[in-house]
Design a protein around this motif. Structure first.
Motif: not given
Length: 313
Positions: A197-201, A203-205, A207, A227, A229
Motif C-alpha cells: 500500500e503505497w503512500e496516498r499521493h 496512484t494505488p498499487y 491489489s 501491508s 508501504t
C-alpha cells in the motif's frame, strides 16, 4: 580567564541546545530537532548559564523566552552555527563536483538501480556515482542532485524529464512456501497474502482483488494480513517465506535467478503509471553526465521488455 580560553571551554552541546531553542522557539521543538529529551536540552542550557554567570532563558511554567542577555548571546552564536551550515554545504558541493548524484525512491534503489549500477561502473571505472535513496522529490538546481528516478506525476515538478518504463507486478513467493507445487490461482489466494500500500499521493498499487478479478477468481478479501508501504519490504518478507506478494518484475530478477523467489502463476498486472528520469541540465555538462543518462534509458528499455508479459502465440 582570557576570552580565548572561555570560547574553548563553553560546552558545545550546550551552545547547540541554546541555539536550537532560540531558533525553534521552545525547548520541546529544539529537543525534537536534536532528537533528545526536553530534559536534556534544559540541562545543557543550565550548564552554559552556570558557566557564563547569566540567565539566558526566562522560564514560565512550560513556556520559555529568551532574556535580554539570552537574545544578545543567541544573536552572536547564531552567526557561528550559520557558518557551520555554510561549511557543510561547501563540503557537500565539493564532494559532488565531479560525482554524478542519482536520487531515487528507496525501493528503486534497493531492488533495481542499486543492483544495475555495477554494470555502469564496469563500463566506466573512473566515473564516480553517488546514489541517494529518498522518497521526497529533490529540487533540481537547488539540491545537490543531478538525476532523479521518479514515479508517475511526481516528475511534473521537474523541467527536464523522459519516460523510462512501465513496470508490471506478478505473484512471487519462496519455493519453500508452495513446496515445489504449481498451485492454481484459486489455491494461490488461500496462501498468506502480502499487501503493498503505497503512500496516498501515489496512484494505488495493484491489489490482490484486482488480480482475482483479472483471473475471474472468486476472492473474499480479509482485513487480516501484512501491508507494506515499501515494495522492497514486501519482497523481503516473501523471500523469508512469509507469504505471496504481487512483486514488481524490475525488483525480483536477482531473487528469481537465485531461486529465493519463484513465480507460481505468471499473470501480470501493469502499474498505473510509469517511472521517469528527470535531470538538471547542468548535469549533462559533468564528466560522463550525458553517457550516464543514456545508459539509464538503455537499461530501462531492457527492463520494459523483461517486465511486460510474454507474448502469446
Amino acid at each position: 580567564m582570557t576570552e580565548k580560553q572561555a570560547i574553548r571551554t563553553v560546552p558545545l552541546k550546550g551552545l547547540q541546545a541554546f541555539e536550537a531553542v532560540g531558533r525553534c522557539g521552545g525547548v520541546s521543538a529544539a529537543a525534537l530537532e536534536l532528537k533528545v529529551s526536553p530534559g536534556a536540552i534544559s540541562q545543557q542550557i543550565r550548564k552554559i548559564e552556570s558557566f557564563l554567570g547569566v540567565t539566558l532563558l526566562e522560564r514560565n511554567g512550560r513556556t520559555v523566552e529568551l532574556t535580554q542577555w539570552g537574545r544578545l548571546y543567541h544573536q552572536e552564536i547564531s552567526k557561528g552555527f550559520e557558518q557551520f551550515a555554510l561549511a557543510e554545504q561547501i563540503l557537500e558541493r565539493a564532494r559532488n563536483e565531479n560525482a554524478l548524484v542519482l536520487s531515487a525512491l528507496s525501493s528503486v534503489v534497493n531492488k533495481w538501480i542499486g543492483r544495475r549500477i555495477f554494470d555502469w561502473q564496469a563500463l566506466h571505472p573512473k566515473a564516480h556515482v553517488r546514489i541517494v535513496g529518498r522518497d521526497k522529490e529533490p529540487r533540481m538546481g537547488f539540491d545537490d542532485v543531478d538525476f532523479r528516478i521518479s514515479y508517475g506525476s511526481d516528475v511534473l515538478q521537474h523541467e527536464h524529464y523522459t519516460e523510462l518504463f512501465r513496470d508490471w507486478v506478478v505473484p512471487a513467493c519462496s519455493p519453500a512456501l508452495i513446496k515445489g507445487k504449481a498451485p492454481s490461482v484459486a489455491r494461490l489466494l488461500e496462501y498468506p497474502l502480502l499487501h503493498v500500500e503505497w503512500e496516498r499521493h501515489f496512484t494505488p498499487y495493484p491489489s490482490w482483488r484486482e488480480f482475482a478479478a483479472k483471473t475471474g477468481t472468486r476472492f473474499e478479501e480479509s482485513t487480516a494480513g501484512l501491508s507494506f508501504t515499501l515494495s522492497s519490504s514486501a519482497i523481503d518478507a516473501a523471500v523469508n517465506k512469509r507469504g505471496v506478494v504481487l512483486a514488481q518484475m524490475s525488483m525480483i530478477s536477482d531473487e528469481l535467478e537465485a531461486q529465493t523467489l519463484v513465480i507460481p502463476v505468471d499473470i501480470r498486472i501493469a502499474l498505473a503509471e510509469s517511472y521517469y528520469l528527470a535531470w538538471d541540465r547542468a548535469a549533462l555538462q559533468k564528466p560522463h553526465g550525458r553517457e550516464f543518462r543514456d545508459w539509464l534509458m538503455a537499461v530501462s528499455r531492457q527492463q520494459a521488455l523483461a517486465s511486460a508479459p510474454r507474448p502469446t502465440l
